[in-house]
Scaffold this motif. Structure first.
Motif, PDB file in Angstrom:
ATOM      1  N   HIS A 156     -11.991  49.760  -4.332  1.00 43.04           N
ATOM      2  CA  HIS A 156     -11.786  50.544  -3.374  1.00 43.04           C
ATOM      3  C   HIS A 156     -11.735  52.189  -4.028  1.00 43.04           C
ATOM      4  O   HIS A 156     -12.126  53.125  -3.569  1.00 43.04           O
ATOM      5  CB  HIS A 156     -10.415  50.711  -2.534  1.00 43.04           C
ATOM      6  CG  HIS A 156      -9.274  51.080  -3.220  1.00 43.04           C
ATOM      7  ND1 HIS A 156      -8.553  52.292  -3.101  1.00 43.04           N
ATOM      8  CD2 HIS A 156      -8.345  50.007  -4.088  1.00 43.04           C
ATOM      9  CE1 HIS A 156      -7.424  51.936  -4.016  1.00 43.04           C
ATOM     10  NE2 HIS A 156      -7.359  50.864  -4.600  1.00 43.04           N
ATOM     11  N   ASN A 157     -11.279  52.218  -5.217  1.00 44.98           N
ATOM     12  CA  ASN A 157     -11.079  53.678  -6.291  1.00 44.98           C
ATOM     13  C   ASN A 157     -12.602  53.807  -6.756  1.00 44.98           C
ATOM     14  O   ASN A 157     -12.679  54.723  -7.519  1.00 44.98           O
ATOM     15  CB  ASN A 157     -10.202  53.436  -7.044  1.00 44.98           C
ATOM     16  CG  ASN A 157      -9.995  52.214  -7.942  1.00 44.98           C
ATOM     17  OD1 ASN A 157     -10.992  51.432  -7.926  1.00 44.98           O
ATOM     18  ND2 ASN A 157      -8.931  52.171  -8.722  1.00 44.98           N
ATOM     19  N   ASP A 158     -13.633  52.853  -6.648  1.00 43.38           N
ATOM     20  CA  ASP A 158     -14.779  53.092  -7.393  1.00 43.38           C
ATOM     21  C   ASP A 158     -15.593  54.239  -6.316  1.00 43.38           C
ATOM     22  O   ASP A 158     -15.609  54.048  -4.974  1.00 43.38           O
ATOM     23  CB  ASP A 158     -15.765  51.894  -7.358  1.00 43.38           C
ATOM     24  CG  ASP A 158     -16.828  51.890  -7.952  1.00 43.38           C
ATOM     25  OD1 ASP A 158     -17.710  52.691  -7.462  1.00 43.38           O
ATOM     26  OD2 ASP A 158     -17.090  51.355  -9.080  1.00 43.38           O
ATOM     27  N   GLN A 209      -2.128  48.511  -1.099  1.00 41.25           N
ATOM     28  CA  GLN A 209      -3.130  49.636  -1.486  1.00 41.25           C
ATOM     29  C   GLN A 209      -4.087  49.799  -0.137  1.00 41.25           C
ATOM     30  O   GLN A 209      -4.245  50.895   0.362  1.00 41.25           O
ATOM     31  CB  GLN A 209      -3.859  49.210  -2.653  1.00 41.25           C
ATOM     32  CG  GLN A 209      -3.320  49.560  -3.860  1.00 41.25           C
ATOM     33  CD  GLN A 209      -3.976  48.796  -5.099  1.00 41.25           C
ATOM     34  OE1 GLN A 209      -5.051  48.224  -5.153  1.00 41.25           O
ATOM     35  NE2 GLN A 209      -3.473  49.151  -6.277  1.00 41.25           N
ATOM     36  N   VAL A 258      -4.405  53.288   2.056  1.00 35.90           N
ATOM     37  CA  VAL A 258      -5.697  53.957   2.226  1.00 35.90           C
ATOM     38  C   VAL A 258      -5.866  54.017   3.697  1.00 35.90           C
ATOM     39  O   VAL A 258      -6.218  55.059   4.278  1.00 35.90           O
ATOM     40  CB  VAL A 258      -6.835  53.100   1.437  1.00 35.90           C
ATOM     41  CG1 VAL A 258      -8.179  53.535   1.932  1.00 35.90           C
ATOM     42  CG2 VAL A 258      -6.589  53.143   0.183  1.00 35.90           C
ATOM     43  N   ASN A 315      -5.191  57.857   4.002  1.00 33.83           N
ATOM     44  CA  ASN A 315      -6.620  58.228   3.871  1.00 33.83           C
ATOM     45  C   ASN A 315      -7.831  57.697   4.713  1.00 33.83           C
ATOM     46  O   ASN A 315      -8.574  56.908   4.175  1.00 33.83           O
ATOM     47  CB  ASN A 315      -6.888  58.151   2.432  1.00 33.83           C
ATOM     48  CG  ASN A 315      -7.719  59.356   1.852  1.00 33.83           C
ATOM     49  OD1 ASN A 315      -8.627  59.773   2.555  1.00 33.83           O
ATOM     50  ND2 ASN A 315      -8.023  59.167   0.510  1.00 33.83           N
ATOM     51  N   HIS A 372     -11.453  58.003   3.617  1.00 25.19           N
ATOM     52  CA  HIS A 372     -11.609  57.192   2.496  1.00 25.19           C
ATOM     53  C   HIS A 372     -11.917  55.529   2.880  1.00 25.19           C
ATOM     54  O   HIS A 372     -12.861  54.992   2.517  1.00 25.19           O
ATOM     55  CB  HIS A 372     -10.647  57.077   1.299  1.00 25.19           C
ATOM     56  CG  HIS A 372     -10.975  56.225   0.201  1.00 25.19           C
ATOM     57  ND1 HIS A 372     -12.028  56.257  -0.602  1.00 25.19           N
ATOM     58  CD2 HIS A 372     -10.217  55.425  -0.604  1.00 25.19           C
ATOM     59  CE1 HIS A 372     -12.184  55.349  -1.472  1.00 25.19           C
ATOM     60  NE2 HIS A 372     -11.067  54.750  -1.547  1.00 25.19           N
TER      61      HIS A 372
END
Length: 511
Positions: free
Chosen positions: A439-441, A467, A471, A475, A478
């Motif tokens: 997910h942080n890519d 996490q 998110v 967020n 995102h």
């Protein structure tokens, strides 16, 4: 380039798992790229029941052979799937008769404990694993030999352990065709104790001076033969169904971190890899629609409707909904049942505020019982059944699709969930690591976890859920980006077929 694709299952004629999907989807993609390909697969009793028109077909080819002390009649029914010719190999004794309904009959001089339904693709042999299917598929491979001689392909492409006898028979017959093996799951190897097969026809393979060592299970204390090892040793080229799974099977099993590795065949796989004979080619997926922005918005509206329907099962219907659809078996479910700090991982997940879990699963009794024990948790909806409509509702209505597999040679449901704008939460293993991005890519499509110890794997799984919740709740833009990117992701069979031709077929044609 002429290829005979030989498999124990092939949709739409028979399907138990991923092998059936691949056999029904890869050959048409290969044909579209110019490969002259035909399929050979057993004609099971269930195949005839579900496709009654097949019984009216005039056999294209008929012959007989002596196997296990009896003369067996074989008919080849010619049909097709999506333009690819299919040769259904028909034999009542091995693929149609339900012996479980005839307790007074003992087929093939079996001990009385062996009475099973031979009209299905695979049979569970309780006392001696693989007993019935080793008999059935060694017969099938033997019965394929006249058909291979008649069609004279350049390449014989076999799948998994069940077809592993074929290279042995071909060696004995001194047949010139090249062989390619696809390993769909190295956990199933067809290993059976030598004493159980001492009077079988496959003793020709067991005793052949060039084959006997290759047919021996690597764990010699088992005193068994291993059909998948024979196929791996004999194949001119082999592949797994994802690149990461190829790497994993070359490494030994390590239970201290839930790592399955090559299940005893890691040294064989590593040797093939060093010789350039082992490849990893990611499976494709058949999509029912082409993605566009209007479709994405429509998908989100449908997801909202489905989630609202599922929300009736929870006190807090707006919480993060984790969905699980699959088999309640060790590979798929163990990491949810494992305990950390005195409670199962699934119980810890259910303790996270604002998280709901929907499970649709059926499988092994211990995992079904585990789900029943938790059924009183208000934020768990668990249905122990197979229900295609409910499966679609959970896959589409969930916010995150839960897929914490012990191992995953390729995986299909994570591809499907992404197409439904449902980010998967996976263990970084096999095809899951090849298809889901963190997910942080910048181009992330889901969530994942791994670990170098048992405790790390389990606690990291819980952290991945946290996490996902963070998110989702904090967020949303995102999270929407994860949905959007996954929705547009495409794993196409045409790309897989191109790799099969370039990495497997063309090189072995030059050998």
């Amino acid at each position: 380039m002429k290829v005979l694709y030989i498999t124990a299952e092939c949709k739409p004629f028979s399907k138990v798992g991923g092998v059936g999907d691949v056999a029904g989807e890869l050959p048409p993609a290969l044909k579209e790229q110019g490969v002259d390909i035909e399929i050979i697969t057993p004609c099971y009793g269930q195949t005839l029941q579900k496709n009654p028109g097949l019984s009216a077909l005039t056999p294209e080819h008929e012959y007989s052979l002596t196997f296990h002390g009896a003369r067996e009649q074989i008919s080849i029914l010619r049909t097709e799937t999506r333009g690819v010719p299919v040769n259904l190999l028909k034999n009542p004794a091995y693929f149609e008769t339900d012996y479980s309904q005839k307790p007074d009959k003992t087929p093939f001089n079996h001990p009385l404990l062996f009475r099973n339904d031979y009209s299905t693709p695979y049979v569970y042999s309780r006392k001696i694993p693989y007993y019935d299917d080793a008999l059935r598929f060694s017969f099938f491979c033997r019965a394929c030999l006249p058909l291979i001689q008649k069609k004279d392909p350049d390449i014989v492409h076999i799948n998994d352990w069940a077809m592993g006898y074929l290279p042995g028979w071909m060696k004995i017959m001194d047949m010139p065709q090249k062989t390619v093996l696809t390993i769909h799951n190295i956990g199933y190897q067809g290993n059976i104790h030598r004493q159980a097969i001492q009077n079988w026809d496959i003793q020709e393979i067991v005793r052949h001076p060039d084959l006997k060592d290759m047919f021996t299970d690597t764990r010699r204390e088992w005193n068994s033969v291993n059909t998948l090892r024979l196929a791996m040793e004999m194949a001119h080229a082999a592949n797994t169904v994802s690149p990461t799974y190829k790497k994993e099977i070359t490494m030994p099993q390590d239970q201290s971190r839930f790592f399955q590795g090559g299940n005893g065949l890691d040294e064989v796989a590593a040797r093939l890899d060093s010789q350039g004979r082992l490849h990893g080619i990611l499976n494709g997926f058949e999509y029912s629609f082409s993605p566009d922005d209007a479709g994405f918005e429509s998908m989100l509206r449908e997801k909202s409707r489905m989630k609202a329907a599922l929300g009736n099962n929870f006190p807090d219907p707006d919480g993060l909904l984790l969905g699980f659809v699959g088999r309640a078996v060790e590979q798929k479910f163990r990491l949810l049942r494992e305990e950390v700090q005195g409670k199962s991982v699934l119980e810890h997940i259910l303790d996270i505020p604002g998280v709901n879990v929907a499970v649709l699963a059926t499988g092994e009794p211990e995992y079904e019982s585990f789900l029943r024990r938790l059924s009183d948790r208000p934020n768990l909806y668990a249905e122990i059944a197979f229900d295609a409509q409910k499966a679609g509702q959970i896959s589409l209505g969930s916010d995150v699709f839960l897929m914490p597999s012990l191992f995953e040679p390729c995986g299909i449901t994570q591809m499907q969930s992404m197409s439904h704008a449902t980010p998967p939460l996976v263990r970084w293993t096999g095809g899951l690591a090849d298809t889901v991005r963190p997910h942080n890519d910048p181009a992330g499509t889901g969530f994942g976890f791994e670990g170098s110890s048992r405790r790390e794997v389990l606690t990291n799984q819980l952290e991945a859920v946290n996490q996902a919740r963070q998110v989702y709740t904090q967020n949303p833009l995102h999270f929407r980006a994860l949905q959007y990117t996954g929705y547009y992701e495409r794993f196409l069979w045409e790309n897989s077929a191109r790799e099969y031709i370039q990495k497997l077929y063309q090189p072995v044609m030059k050998m």
